[in-house]
Design a protein around this motif. Structure first.
Motif, PDB file in Angstrom:
ATOM      1  N   VAL A  12       0.856  -1.184   0.000  1.00  0.00           N
ATOM      2  CA  VAL A  12       0.000   0.000   0.000  1.00  0.00           C
ATOM      3  C   VAL A  12       0.894   1.238   0.000  1.00  0.00           C
ATOM      4  CG1 VAL A  12      -0.172   0.010   2.525  1.00  0.00           C
ATOM      5  CG2 VAL A  12      -1.948   1.118   1.160  1.00  0.00           C
ATOM      6  N   GLN A  13       0.401   2.290  -0.585  1.00  0.00           N
ATOM      7  CA  GLN A  13       1.177   3.511  -0.650  1.00  0.00           C
ATOM      8  C   GLN A  13       1.121   4.286   0.659  1.00  0.00           C
ATOM      9  OE1 GLN A  13      -0.168   5.744  -4.103  1.00  0.00           O
ATOM     10  NE2 GLN A  13       1.411   4.800  -5.379  1.00  0.00           N
ATOM     11  N   PHE A  14       2.118   5.116   0.879  1.00  0.00           N
ATOM     12  CA  PHE A  14       2.152   5.996   2.044  1.00  0.00           C
ATOM     13  C   PHE A  14       0.835   6.779   2.116  1.00  0.00           C
ATOM     14  CE2 PHE A  14       3.992   8.741   5.165  1.00  0.00           C
ATOM     15  CZ  PHE A  14       3.423   9.982   4.915  1.00  0.00           C
ATOM     16  N   GLY A  15       0.251   6.800   3.293  1.00  0.00           N
ATOM     17  CA  GLY A  15      -0.996   7.516   3.490  1.00  0.00           C
ATOM     18  C   GLY A  15      -2.239   6.707   3.179  1.00  0.00           C
ATOM     19  N   ALA A  40       8.908  -6.370  12.490  1.00  0.00           N
ATOM     20  CA  ALA A  40       9.653  -5.932  11.318  1.00  0.00           C
ATOM     21  C   ALA A  40      11.071  -6.492  11.398  1.00  0.00           C
ATOM     22  CB  ALA A  40       9.691  -4.414  11.253  1.00  0.00           C
ATOM     23  N   PRO A  41      11.713  -6.723  10.285  1.00  0.00           N
ATOM     24  CA  PRO A  41      13.085  -7.254  10.290  1.00  0.00           C
ATOM     25  C   PRO A  41      14.021  -6.355  11.100  1.00  0.00           C
ATOM     26  CG  PRO A  41      12.177  -7.355   8.094  1.00  0.00           C
ATOM     27  CD  PRO A  41      11.200  -6.569   8.917  1.00  0.00           C
ATOM     28  N   HIS A  82      -8.304  -2.141  11.143  1.00  0.00           N
ATOM     29  CA  HIS A  82      -8.343  -1.175  10.060  1.00  0.00           C
ATOM     30  C   HIS A  82      -7.202  -0.185  10.282  1.00  0.00           C
ATOM     31  CE1 HIS A  82      -9.770   1.363   6.872  1.00  0.00           C
ATOM     32  NE2 HIS A  82      -9.777   2.404   7.691  1.00  0.00           N
ATOM     33  N   MET A  83      -6.358  -0.057   9.278  1.00  0.00           N
ATOM     34  CA  MET A  83      -5.176   0.790   9.373  1.00  0.00           C
ATOM     35  C   MET A  83      -5.294   1.921   8.363  1.00  0.00           C
ATOM     36  SD  MET A  83      -2.311  -2.225   9.681  1.00  0.00           S
ATOM     37  CE  MET A  83      -2.540  -2.746   7.993  1.00  0.00           C
ATOM     38  N   ALA A  84      -5.161   3.125   8.838  1.00  0.00           N
ATOM     39  CA  ALA A  84      -5.250   4.291   7.964  1.00  0.00           C
ATOM     40  C   ALA A  84      -4.002   5.162   8.133  1.00  0.00           C
ATOM     41  CB  ALA A  84      -6.502   5.095   8.290  1.00  0.00           C
ATOM     42  N   SER A  85      -3.838   6.082   7.216  1.00  0.00           N
ATOM     43  CA  SER A  85      -2.693   7.001   7.242  1.00  0.00           C
ATOM     44  C   SER A  85      -1.390   6.230   7.434  1.00  0.00           C
ATOM     45  CB  SER A  85      -2.869   8.026   8.366  1.00  0.00           C
ATOM     46  OG  SER A  85      -4.062   8.759   8.192  1.00  0.00           O
ATOM     47  N   LEU A  86      -1.230   5.205   6.645  1.00  0.00           N
ATOM     48  CA  LEU A  86      -0.087   4.307   6.818  1.00  0.00           C
ATOM     49  C   LEU A  86       1.239   4.987   6.500  1.00  0.00           C
ATOM     50  CD1 LEU A  86      -1.732   1.071   5.489  1.00  0.00           C
ATOM     51  CD2 LEU A  86      -0.690   1.342   7.745  1.00  0.00           C
ATOM     52  N   LYS A  87       2.256   4.616   7.264  1.00  0.00           N
ATOM     53  CA  LYS A  87       3.587   5.172   7.127  1.00  0.00           C
ATOM     54  C   LYS A  87       4.570   4.037   6.817  1.00  0.00           C
ATOM     55  CE  LYS A  87       2.476   8.292  10.963  1.00  0.00           C
ATOM     56  NZ  LYS A  87       2.898   8.745  12.323  1.00  0.00           N
ATOM     57  N   ALA A  88       5.747   4.411   6.368  1.00  0.00           N
ATOM     58  CA  ALA A  88       6.762   3.408   6.057  1.00  0.00           C
ATOM     59  C   ALA A  88       7.096   2.570   7.292  1.00  0.00           C
ATOM     60  CB  ALA A  88       8.015   4.087   5.518  1.00  0.00           C
ATOM     61  N   GLU A  89       7.081   3.195   8.457  1.00  0.00           N
ATOM     62  CA  GLU A  89       7.421   2.469   9.685  1.00  0.00           C
ATOM     63  C   GLU A  89       6.343   1.481  10.117  1.00  0.00           C
ATOM     64  OE1 GLU A  89       7.531   5.784   9.178  1.00  0.00           O
ATOM     65  OE2 GLU A  89       6.903   6.888  10.988  1.00  0.00           O
ATOM     66  N   ASP A  90       5.210   1.471   9.434  1.00  0.00           N
ATOM     67  CA  ASP A  90       4.177   0.465   9.711  1.00  0.00           C
ATOM     68  C   ASP A  90       4.473  -0.841   8.971  1.00  0.00           C
ATOM     69  OD1 ASP A  90       1.765   3.103   9.569  1.00  0.00           O
ATOM     70  OD2 ASP A  90       2.562   2.137  11.376  1.00  0.00           O
ATOM     71  N   THR A  91       5.461  -0.837   8.105  1.00  0.00           N
ATOM     72  CA  THR A  91       5.817  -2.049   7.373  1.00  0.00           C
ATOM     73  C   THR A  91       6.285  -3.134   8.333  1.00  0.00           C
ATOM     74  OG1 THR A  91       6.445  -0.829   5.379  1.00  0.00           O
ATOM     75  CG2 THR A  91       7.418  -3.010   5.679  1.00  0.00           C
ATOM     76  N   GLN A 118       1.816 -10.018   5.749  1.00  0.00           N
ATOM     77  CA  GLN A 118       2.802  -8.964   5.538  1.00  0.00           C
ATOM     78  C   GLN A 118       2.140  -7.681   5.046  1.00  0.00           C
ATOM     79  OE1 GLN A 118       6.101  -8.934   6.196  1.00  0.00           O
ATOM     80  NE2 GLN A 118       6.272  -6.822   5.442  1.00  0.00           N
ATOM     81  N   VAL A 119       2.517  -6.582   5.666  1.00  0.00           N
ATOM     82  CA  VAL A 119       2.084  -5.252   5.236  1.00  0.00           C
ATOM     83  C   VAL A 119       3.328  -4.470   4.841  1.00  0.00           C
ATOM     84  CG1 VAL A 119       1.051  -3.071   5.944  1.00  0.00           C
ATOM     85  CG2 VAL A 119       0.035  -5.238   6.691  1.00  0.00           C
ATOM     86  N   THR A 120       3.324  -3.947   3.631  1.00  0.00           N
ATOM     87  CA  THR A 120       4.441  -3.155   3.150  1.00  0.00           C
ATOM     88  C   THR A 120       3.920  -1.809   2.683  1.00  0.00           C
ATOM     89  OG1 THR A 120       5.611  -5.151   2.429  1.00  0.00           O
ATOM     90  CG2 THR A 120       6.362  -3.049   1.542  1.00  0.00           C
ATOM     91  N   VAL A 121       4.461  -0.745   3.250  1.00  0.00           N
ATOM     92  CA  VAL A 121       4.038   0.602   2.902  1.00  0.00           C
ATOM     93  C   VAL A 121       5.151   1.242   2.077  1.00  0.00           C
ATOM     94  CG1 VAL A 121       3.264   2.836   3.740  1.00  0.00           C
ATOM     95  CG2 VAL A 121       2.739   0.761   5.042  1.00  0.00           C
ATOM     96  N   SER A 122       4.804   1.637   0.874  1.00  0.00           N
ATOM     97  CA  SER A 122       5.789   2.258  -0.013  1.00  0.00           C
ATOM     98  C   SER A 122       5.709   3.771   0.089  1.00  0.00           C
ATOM     99  CB  SER A 122       5.532   1.820  -1.453  1.00  0.00           C
ATOM    100  OG  SER A 122       4.282   2.286  -1.892  1.00  0.00           O
ATOM    101  N   SER A 123       6.851   4.416   0.006  1.00  0.00           N
ATOM    102  CA  SER A 123       6.886   5.885   0.114  1.00  0.00           C
ATOM    103  C   SER A 123       6.799   6.538  -1.247  1.00  0.00           C
ATOM    104  CB  SER A 123       8.177   6.310   0.805  1.00  0.00           C
ATOM    105  OG  SER A 123       9.299   5.792   0.110  1.00  0.00           O
TER     106      SER A 123
END
Length: 123
Positions: A12-15, A40-41, A82-91, A118-123
């Motif tokens: 998912v994209q940032f935000g 996270a790793p 439910h996760m909103a306003s996702l950030k890279a650190e949520d990966t 797995q959840v990956t947030v792209s910036s």
């Protein structure tokens, strides 16, 4: 045989937003509090959120409060995050854990665990 299976992760994209599900089988879910943890790793596991057995009480870590919402549908035997306003650190890999009491300090006091999604947030 008890089983907790997570789903809903992805890229998912940032935000952006994402909703994770944790479906339980083989347990009396009505009597269990259920938490979401993430790993996270290179980082320690982190308790993200927990919901009491009845759903009346919810708890959040400071890092996600105001952005994540936990809920449960005991009839469907499913807990949602439910996760909103996702950030890279949520990966991270997000997994659910179930037990008698909500606590977010560590997953060691829970009785049941899922494998995670797995959840990956792209910036």
């Amino acid at each position: 045989q008890s089983q907790f299976v997570e789903s809903g992760g992805g890229l998912v994209q940032f935000g952006g937003s994402l909703t994770l599900s944790c479906r339980a089988s083989g347990v009396n879910l009505d009597r269990l509090s259920v938490a979401w943890f993430r790993k996270a790793p290179g980082k320690e596991e982190e308790g993200v959120s927990c919901v009491s057995s009845s759903g009346a009480y919810t708890y959040y870590s400071g890092s996600v409060k105001g952005r994540f919402t936990i809920s449960r549908d005991n009839a469907k035997r499913t807990i949602f995050l439910h996760m909103a306003s996702l950030k890279a650190e949520d990966t991270a890999n997000y997994y659910c854990a179930a037990g008698g009491t909500c606590q977010l300090t560590g997953d060691y006091e829970y009785d049941y665990y899922g494998q995670g999604t797995q959840v990956t947030v792209s910036s």
